[in-house]
Design a protein around this motif. Structure first.
Motif, PDB file in Angstrom:
ATOM      1  N   HIS A  56       4.177  47.489 -80.056  1.00  7.81           N
ATOM      2  CA  HIS A  56       5.493  46.934 -79.708  1.00  7.81           C
ATOM      3  C   HIS A  56       6.615  47.960 -79.655  1.00  7.81           C
ATOM      4  CE1 HIS A  56       5.986  47.204 -84.019  1.00  7.81           C
ATOM      5  NE2 HIS A  56       5.163  46.179 -84.265  1.00  7.81           N
ATOM      6  N   GLY A  57       6.389  49.171 -80.152  1.00  4.29           N
ATOM      7  CA  GLY A  57       7.389  50.225 -80.040  1.00  4.29           C
ATOM      8  C   GLY A  57       8.422  50.265 -81.148  1.00  4.29           C
ATOM      9  N   LEU A 134      -1.167  36.689 -71.869  1.00  2.00           N
ATOM     10  CA  LEU A 134       0.157  36.782 -71.261  1.00  2.00           C
ATOM     11  C   LEU A 134       0.302  38.051 -70.435  1.00  2.00           C
ATOM     12  CD1 LEU A 134       2.821  35.303 -70.986  1.00  2.00           C
ATOM     13  CD2 LEU A 134       3.647  36.507 -73.023  1.00  2.00           C
ATOM     14  N   ASP A 135      -0.317  39.151 -70.866  1.00  2.00           N
ATOM     15  CA  ASP A 135      -0.268  40.395 -70.079  1.00  2.00           C
ATOM     16  C   ASP A 135      -0.792  40.166 -68.669  1.00  2.00           C
ATOM     17  OD1 ASP A 135       0.788  41.756 -72.181  1.00  2.00           O
ATOM     18  OD2 ASP A 135      -1.029  42.868 -72.687  1.00  2.00           O
ATOM     19  N   HIS A 136      -1.929  39.491 -68.570  1.00  3.17           N
ATOM     20  CA  HIS A 136      -2.522  39.227 -67.254  1.00  3.17           C
ATOM     21  C   HIS A 136      -1.620  38.315 -66.417  1.00  3.17           C
ATOM     22  CE1 HIS A 136      -5.279  37.866 -64.139  1.00  3.17           C
ATOM     23  NE2 HIS A 136      -5.045  36.622 -64.523  1.00  3.17           N
ATOM     24  N   LEU A 137      -1.153  37.227 -67.000  1.00  2.00           N
ATOM     25  CA  LEU A 137      -0.330  36.278 -66.251  1.00  2.00           C
ATOM     26  C   LEU A 137       1.009  36.905 -65.860  1.00  2.00           C
ATOM     27  CD1 LEU A 137      -1.039  33.073 -68.366  1.00  2.00           C
ATOM     28  CD2 LEU A 137      -2.074  33.722 -66.187  1.00  2.00           C
ATOM     29  N   ARG A 138       1.563  37.741 -66.730  1.00  2.00           N
ATOM     30  CA  ARG A 138       2.829  38.409 -66.404  1.00  2.00           C
ATOM     31  C   ARG A 138       2.671  39.310 -65.182  1.00  2.00           C
ATOM     32  NH1 ARG A 138       3.917  40.683 -71.143  1.00  2.00           N
ATOM     33  NH2 ARG A 138       2.686  42.527 -70.624  1.00  2.00           N
ATOM     34  N   ASP A 139       1.577  40.060 -65.144  1.00  2.00           N
ATOM     35  CA  ASP A 139       1.344  40.949 -64.010  1.00  2.00           C
ATOM     36  C   ASP A 139       1.016  40.156 -62.743  1.00  2.00           C
ATOM     37  OD1 ASP A 139       1.790  43.071 -65.690  1.00  2.00           O
ATOM     38  OD2 ASP A 139      -0.323  43.524 -66.003  1.00  2.00           O
ATOM     39  N   TYR A 140       0.188  39.134 -62.884  1.00  2.00           N
ATOM     40  CA  TYR A 140      -0.264  38.370 -61.714  1.00  2.00           C
ATOM     41  C   TYR A 140       0.900  37.631 -61.051  1.00  2.00           C
ATOM     42  CZ  TYR A 140      -3.146  35.326 -58.813  1.00  2.00           C
ATOM     43  OH  TYR A 140      -3.716  34.672 -57.738  1.00  2.00           O
ATOM     44  N   CYS A 145      10.642  39.634 -67.412  1.00  2.00           N
ATOM     45  CA  CYS A 145      10.397  40.184 -68.752  1.00  2.00           C
ATOM     46  C   CYS A 145      11.162  41.495 -68.877  1.00  2.00           C
ATOM     47  CB  CYS A 145       8.906  40.415 -68.979  1.00  2.00           C
ATOM     48  SG  CYS A 145       8.499  41.173 -70.551  1.00  2.00           S
ATOM     49  N   THR A 146      12.142  41.533 -69.789  1.00  2.00           N
ATOM     50  CA  THR A 146      12.934  42.756 -69.934  1.00  2.00           C
ATOM     51  C   THR A 146      12.155  43.855 -70.632  1.00  2.00           C
ATOM     52  OG1 THR A 146      13.863  41.841 -71.977  1.00  2.00           O
ATOM     53  CG2 THR A 146      15.154  41.558 -69.964  1.00  2.00           C
ATOM     54  N   ARG A 147      11.212  43.455 -71.531  1.00  2.00           N
ATOM     55  CA  ARG A 147      10.462  44.466 -72.289  1.00  2.00           C
ATOM     56  C   ARG A 147       9.139  43.873 -72.751  1.00  2.00           C
ATOM     57  NH1 ARG A 147      10.119  46.329 -77.703  1.00  2.00           N
ATOM     58  NH2 ARG A 147       9.906  48.596 -77.880  1.00  2.00           N
ATOM     59  N   PRO A 148       8.032  44.214 -72.076  1.00  2.00           N
ATOM     60  CA  PRO A 148       6.734  43.697 -72.501  1.00  2.00           C
ATOM     61  C   PRO A 148       6.411  44.068 -73.941  1.00  2.00           C
ATOM     62  CG  PRO A 148       6.583  44.744 -70.348  1.00  2.00           C
ATOM     63  CD  PRO A 148       7.935  45.073 -70.899  1.00  2.00           C
ATOM     64  N   HIS A 149       5.627  43.216 -74.596  1.00  2.00           N
ATOM     65  CA  HIS A 149       5.204  43.426 -75.986  1.00  2.00           C
ATOM     66  C   HIS A 149       6.380  43.462 -76.956  1.00  2.00           C
ATOM     67  CE1 HIS A 149       1.129  43.973 -74.624  1.00  2.00           C
ATOM     68  NE2 HIS A 149       1.517  44.904 -73.787  1.00  2.00           N
ATOM     69  N   GLY A 153      10.864  39.696 -74.847  1.00  2.00           N
ATOM     70  CA  GLY A 153      10.249  39.835 -73.527  1.00  2.00           C
ATOM     71  C   GLY A 153       9.154  38.811 -73.294  1.00  2.00           C
ATOM     72  N   ASP A 154       8.361  38.542 -74.336  1.00  2.00           N
ATOM     73  CA  ASP A 154       7.279  37.567 -74.182  1.00  2.00           C
ATOM     74  C   ASP A 154       7.810  36.139 -74.076  1.00  2.00           C
ATOM     75  OD1 ASP A 154       5.533  39.653 -74.214  1.00  2.00           O
ATOM     76  OD2 ASP A 154       4.753  39.297 -76.230  1.00  2.00           O
TER      77      ASP A 154
END
Length: 342
Positions: A56-57, A134-140, A145-149, A153-154
């Motif tokens: 998550h950074g 969610l990673d897959h659906l976000r990309d597809y 999303c301002t900031r993944p993970h 953002g989620d």
């Protein structure tokens, strides 16, 4: 359940005791978000492991600088969430493994109550996807999303997924209220959901699925018996019609492997003929996924039919039996010889 709250958490790890270091939430009225989301960072006075920061950074220093005390953070979340149902994309994690144990550990009364899981809802509403992470659906779907993970953002991505993709799809089949969405999110079997979404007949699809499962069970039994050397592989290859009788063999750039003694003559000569026509001979004698043709030598005494449990022959059978659309072609020596004459 007209008012409910979508949440997400970021934590210091996956194993108890799990500390939430970021919680974000978006309030909904029915199928529509209300107002702006809330984001809270929580400083538990702990070190954030490097492995968690990689996801998550958020570093220990960032949380120390930006985080509220757990008491203040959860007071803000209580004011926003109230006693409304809490929804998340992995409710089993965010609610059951993070928030509830943490509130108990801090001796803070529960905030909200469990609602539905949007991951389970996605499995039912989006049956065309193999994964509903969610990673897959976000990309597809190119979700906002301002900031993944990050929790915020989620929440943004899940809100966009619900509003733009899932709710319109459910509304089109008359699941047009949050009460009906909750019903759909918990509906079983999943096949019924798929049939509703794709306008299929449930009874017909149930029979088809049952037949598919019976066939798969038969396949697994055959594979098991092959591994136990119970079946004759040549017999199985013939019974399942895996040899291609009419196939235009292409030599250029294709890989050829041979098994069984050839009536044609020495295998080295056959390999030379392949190479003269631009074909390839692998260095390995084992059947790999990049082989295009397995040529069955048909010597009367030592041809492929005598290889009851040969390695290449067994591999070829399993390849075609389990993956009928694989690139491998199983061809008799006679067809190979005919192709050499063209």
């Amino acid at each position: 359940m007209n008012t409910w709250v979508l949440i997400d958490t970021e934590t210091d790890g996956l194993y108890a005791p799990i500390h939430a270091i970021e919680v974000a939430a978006q309030k909904f009225d029915g199928l529509c978000p209300v107002g702006d989301p809330i984001q809270v960072f929580i400083n538990h006075g702990i070190e954030i492991p490097f492995e968690a920061t990689e996801v998550h950074g958020y570093t220990t220093e960032f949380i120390e600088e930006n985080g509220l005390s757990p008491i203040d953070a959860y007071a803000r979340l209580r004011a926003y969430i109230g006693n409304n149902p809490v929804v998340s994309h992995y409710l089993q994690f965010d609610w059951t493994r993070v928030l509830m144990p943490e509130l108990m550990r801090l001796r803070i009364p529960p905030i909200g109550r469990p609602g539905f899981c949007t991951w389970l809802l996605s499995r039912r509403a989006l049956p065309e996807h193999l994964t509903h992470k969610l990673d897959h659906l976000r990309d597809y779907y190119d979700l906002a999303c301002t900031r993944p993970h990050s929790a915020l953002g989620d929440v943004e991505a899940t809100t966009d997924l619900l509003q733009r993709i899932i709710f319109p799809r459910l509304t089109s089949i008359n699941f047009d209220s949050i009460k009906k969405v909750y019903e759909f999110a918990t509906m079983r079997p999943l096949l019924r959901c798929k049939c509703l979404i794709q306008d299929l007949d449930f009874e017909t699809e149930s029979r088809r699925l049952a037949e598919t499962r019976r066939e798969e069970k038969k396949r697994q039994e055959v594979v098991k018996r092959v591994h136990e050397n119970i079946h004759s592989i040549p017999t199985l290859i013939n019974e399942h019609e895996l040899i291609e009788e009419e196939h235009d063999i292409i030599f250029m750039g294709r890989k050829f492997l041979f098994t069984g003694k050839m009536a044609f003559g020495l295998r080295a000569q056959a390999q030379k003929e392949v190479q003269l026509r631009g074909g390839l001979i692998p260095t390995s004698k084992h059947l790999s996924n990049d082989i295009d043709y397995l040529i069955l030598g048909e010597d009367k005494e030592a041809g492929w039919t005598r290889l009851l449990h040969g390695g290449k022959l067994t591999s070829a059978f399993l390849n075609k039996f389990q993956h009928p659309s694989s690139k491998l072609h199983i061809v008799r020596e006679e067809a190979f010889r005919s192709a050499l004459l063209k």
